[in-house]
Design a protein around this motif. Structure first.
Motif, PDB file in Angstrom:
ATOM      1  N   ALA A  35       0.816  -1.214   0.000  1.00 55.10           N
ATOM      2  CA  ALA A  35       0.000   0.000   0.000  1.00 55.10           C
ATOM      3  C   ALA A  35       0.851   1.266   0.000  1.00 55.10           C
ATOM      4  N   VAL A  36       2.072   1.184   0.520  1.00 54.88           N
ATOM      5  CA  VAL A  36       3.030   2.294   0.503  1.00 54.88           C
ATOM      6  C   VAL A  36       4.359   1.731   0.048  1.00 54.88           C
ATOM      7  N   HIS A  37       4.973   2.392  -0.933  1.00 58.03           N
ATOM      8  CA  HIS A  37       6.193   1.841  -1.502  1.00 58.03           C
ATOM      9  C   HIS A  37       7.303   2.887  -1.553  1.00 58.03           C
ATOM     10  N   ASP A  38       8.415   2.583  -0.886  1.00 56.53           N
ATOM     11  CA  ASP A  38       9.666   3.337  -1.016  1.00 56.53           C
ATOM     12  C   ASP A  38       9.477   4.835  -0.764  1.00 56.53           C
ATOM     13  N   VAL A  39       8.819   5.170   0.352  1.00 57.38           N
ATOM     14  CA  VAL A  39       8.588   6.578   0.699  1.00 57.38           C
ATOM     15  C   VAL A  39       9.731   7.092   1.573  1.00 57.38           C
ATOM     16  N   SER A  40      10.265   8.259   1.204  1.00 54.55           N
ATOM     17  CA  SER A  40      11.334   8.896   1.966  1.00 54.55           C
ATOM     18  C   SER A  40      11.064  10.393   2.081  1.00 54.55           C
ATOM     19  N   PHE A  41      11.264  10.942   3.274  1.00 55.26           N
ATOM     20  CA  PHE A  41      11.202  12.387   3.466  1.00 55.26           C
ATOM     21  C   PHE A  41      11.777  12.729   4.837  1.00 55.26           C
ATOM     22  N   ASP A  42      12.103  14.002   5.032  1.00 53.34           N
ATOM     23  CA  ASP A  42      12.584  14.506   6.320  1.00 53.34           C
ATOM     24  C   ASP A  42      11.625  15.567   6.822  1.00 53.34           C
ATOM     25  N   MET A  49       3.898  19.343   7.429  1.00 53.01           N
ATOM     26  CA  MET A  49       3.877  18.733   6.105  1.00 53.01           C
ATOM     27  C   MET A  49       2.499  18.129   5.832  1.00 53.01           C
ATOM     28  N   ALA A  50       1.898  18.509   4.710  1.00 54.49           N
ATOM     29  CA  ALA A  50       0.614  17.944   4.307  1.00 54.49           C
ATOM     30  C   ALA A  50       0.837  16.827   3.302  1.00 54.49           C
ATOM     31  N   LEU A  51       0.124  15.725   3.468  1.00 52.74           N
ATOM     32  CA  LEU A  51       0.102  14.639   2.500  1.00 52.74           C
ATOM     33  C   LEU A  51      -1.248  14.689   1.794  1.00 52.74           C
ATOM     34  N   VAL A  52      -1.220  14.870   0.468  1.00 50.71           N
ATOM     35  CA  VAL A  52      -2.464  15.034  -0.285  1.00 50.71           C
ATOM     36  C   VAL A  52      -2.550  13.968  -1.373  1.00 50.71           C
ATOM     37  N   GLY A  53      -3.763  13.747  -1.848  1.00 56.29           N
ATOM     38  CA  GLY A  53      -3.992  12.774  -2.901  1.00 56.29           C
ATOM     39  C   GLY A  53      -5.386  12.191  -2.769  1.00 56.29           C
ATOM     40  N   GLU A  54      -5.795  11.433  -3.773  1.00 56.32           N
ATOM     41  CA  GLU A  54      -7.113  10.816  -3.751  1.00 56.32           C
ATOM     42  C   GLU A  54      -7.204   9.737  -2.675  1.00 56.32           C
ATOM     43  N   SER A  55      -8.428   9.360  -2.357  1.00 55.19           N
ATOM     44  CA  SER A  55      -8.639   8.263  -1.416  1.00 55.19           C
ATOM     45  C   SER A  55      -7.976   6.997  -1.941  1.00 55.19           C
ATOM     46  N   GLY A  56      -7.327   6.264  -1.049  1.00 54.16           N
ATOM     47  CA  GLY A  56      -6.676   5.020  -1.433  1.00 54.16           C
ATOM     48  C   GLY A  56      -5.259   5.165  -1.914  1.00 54.16           C
ATOM     49  N   CYS A  57      -4.690   6.391  -1.812  1.00 49.94           N
ATOM     50  CA  CYS A  57      -3.334   6.592  -2.326  1.00 49.94           C
ATOM     51  C   CYS A  57      -2.260   6.228  -1.303  1.00 49.94           C
ATOM     52  N   GLY A  58      -2.643   5.934  -0.047  1.00 52.96           N
ATOM     53  CA  GLY A  58      -1.665   5.508   0.946  1.00 52.96           C
ATOM     54  C   GLY A  58      -1.386   6.514   2.042  1.00 52.96           C
ATOM     55  N   GLY A 251       0.355   4.745  -3.676  1.00 48.05           N
ATOM     56  CA  GLY A 251       1.276   4.316  -2.639  1.00 48.05           C
ATOM     57  C   GLY A 251       2.652   4.933  -2.688  1.00 48.05           C
ATOM     58  N   ARG A 252       2.903   5.820  -3.647  1.00 53.35           N
ATOM     59  CA  ARG A 252       4.221   6.442  -3.774  1.00 53.35           C
ATOM     60  C   ARG A 252       4.136   7.945  -3.568  1.00 53.35           C
ATOM     61  N   LEU A 253       5.203   8.505  -3.067  1.00 45.93           N
ATOM     62  CA  LEU A 253       5.346   9.950  -2.978  1.00 45.93           C
ATOM     63  C   LEU A 253       5.887  10.427  -4.316  1.00 45.93           C
ATOM     64  N   ILE A 254       5.070  11.206  -5.060  1.00 49.08           N
ATOM     65  CA  ILE A 254       5.452  11.550  -6.430  1.00 49.08           C
ATOM     66  C   ILE A 254       5.863  13.014  -6.583  1.00 49.08           C
ATOM     67  N   PRO A 296      -5.121   3.136  -9.884  1.00 49.13           N
ATOM     68  CA  PRO A 296      -5.031   1.696 -10.189  1.00 49.13           C
ATOM     69  C   PRO A 296      -5.137   0.854  -8.935  1.00 49.13           C
ATOM     70  N   GLY A 297      -5.529  -0.402  -9.105  1.00 54.08           N
ATOM     71  CA  GLY A 297      -5.519  -1.333  -7.987  1.00 54.08           C
ATOM     72  C   GLY A 297      -4.092  -1.600  -7.533  1.00 54.08           C
ATOM     73  N   LEU A 298      -3.866  -1.607  -6.232  1.00 51.28           N
ATOM     74  CA  LEU A 298      -2.505  -1.769  -5.718  1.00 51.28           C
ATOM     75  C   LEU A 298      -1.932  -3.154  -5.993  1.00 51.28           C
TER      76      LEU A 298
END
Length: 357
Positions: A35-42, A49-58, A251-254, A296-298
């Motif tokens: 559901a979440v893949h290879d996310v990195s941040f400081d 920090m706000a995390l935004v995106g459609e429902s189901g994005c992780g 599931g990714r930070l883009i 897309p489906g995860l």
């Protein structure tokens, strides 16, 4: 002890350093969906920090993973969650054993859960929730007597502009939605955490109550100095509450950047599409543009860029190559602008108005 030296890729000044985190859910005895893949941040002290995106994005899955609050079927299967504690030592939250993890939560980092209507135990009074929080999460040897806890709880309720005399002795159903939401915020701040994670804190509230909560959160962050991770699908709230914004998709930070970067100079077509789907409250009026299709489906992600099937600007390479998050404008203190798009610097998209300056 579970304490780690500062990792080479974890800046000394960072409060939270997330490195390559993967989160999956078990869907069978031997199967798992990521559901979440290879996310990195400081995240640095005092930042939001706000995390935004459609429902189901992780977004919510990532927020829960930061405190290891995932349901039984969820697991952080890779990466590091490095946190600098109040005493200056750095710990990987993934390695904390049960008792240390319990002391870490609410002392160092706390969460305001989605849905104030259902977040409280309906058969306990608000004062009982405060008593349980202090007794369950305070450090060993730091137990306070009941009277002191209730006095502290009253002060916390006053900070969120509630009347303790009315609220402490009430059951959750006796409070309005806005009062419950502010009580949750007060409860999360009980042990003075350095990090506050808020998951859709204004969902299902009327616009005036939303405004009151947003204003008070801004004031409290300035007064108390905690950092925030703010999970939302409301871009207006993100623009108002956040110093930085991270866009998530499949599931990714883009894309990550300052609030100004994201809203005035987006470099990923998905971020641009999210912004264009919201009607403006000032300036020239335009018809909001809906984004065709759905995420897309995860368990069946397309090859290449996950957004390519919905992207009107996808090139042939986008369907076969998965772009990595690359820094476009380096800055200090985690404020760099980065995007995971093969066309993030494409002059053609600038000319078409997809990317703005």
């Amino acid at each position: 002890m579970n304490d780690l030296p500062a990792a080479p890729d974890a800046p000394d000044g960072a409060l939270l350093s997330v490195r390559g985190v993967d989160v999956g859910y078990r869907t069978g005895r031997r199967s798992r969906v990521t559901a979440v893949h290879d996310v990195s941040f400081d995240l640095y002290p005092g930042q939001s920090m706000a995390l935004v995106g459609e429902s189901g994005c992780g977004k919510t899955t990532l927020g829960l993973a930061l405190l290891r609050l995932l349901p039984r079927t969820g697991v952080v299967s890779g990466g590091e969650i490095l946190f600098r504690r109040k005493d200056g030592t750095r710990v990987d939250v993934r390695t904390l054993e049960k008792e240390r993890l319990r002391r870490f939560r609410w002392n160092e980092a706390a969460m305001v859960f989605q849905g104030a209507m259902n977040a409280f135990n309906p058969v306990l009074r608000i004062e009982d929730h405060f008593l349980d929080t202090f007794r369950a999460h305070e450090r060993v040897g730091g137990r306070r007597p009941r009277g002191e806890i209730l006095e502290r709880s009253a002060r916390l309720l006053e900070t969120v502009r509630l009347d303790p005399a009315r609220v402490l002795g009430s059951f959750p159903h006796e409070l309005s939605g806005g009062m419950r939401q502010r009580s949750l915020i007060a409860l999360a701040l009980a042990l003075e955490p350095q990090l506050l994670i808020l998951d859709e804190p204004t969902t299902a509230l009327d616009i005036l109550t939303q405004r009151s909560i947003v204003e008070r959160l801004t004031e409290l962050r300035e007064e108390l100095g905690f950092a925030m991770v703010f999970i939302t699908h409301d871009l207006g709230l993100a623009a108002e509450l956040a110093d930085r914004v991270g866009t998530m998709y499949a599931g990714r930070l883009i894309e990550t950047g300052t609030t100004r970067d994201i809203f005035h100079r987006p470099r990923h077509p998905y971020t641009s599409a999210l912004i264009n789907s919201v009607p403006p409250v000032a300036g020239d009026l335009h018809v909001p543009e809906s984004l065709p299709g759905g995420p897309p489906g995860l368990n069946a992600l397309p090859p290449g860029c996950s957004f390519a099937p919905r992207c009107a600007h996808a090139a042939d390479a986008c369907t076969v190559t998965r772009p990595e998050l690359e820094v476009l404008e380096p800055r200090d203190a985690g404020l760099s602008h980065a995007a995971a798009c093969l066309r993030s610097t494409d002059t053609e998209l600038h000319a078409e108005g997809v990317f703005r300056d």
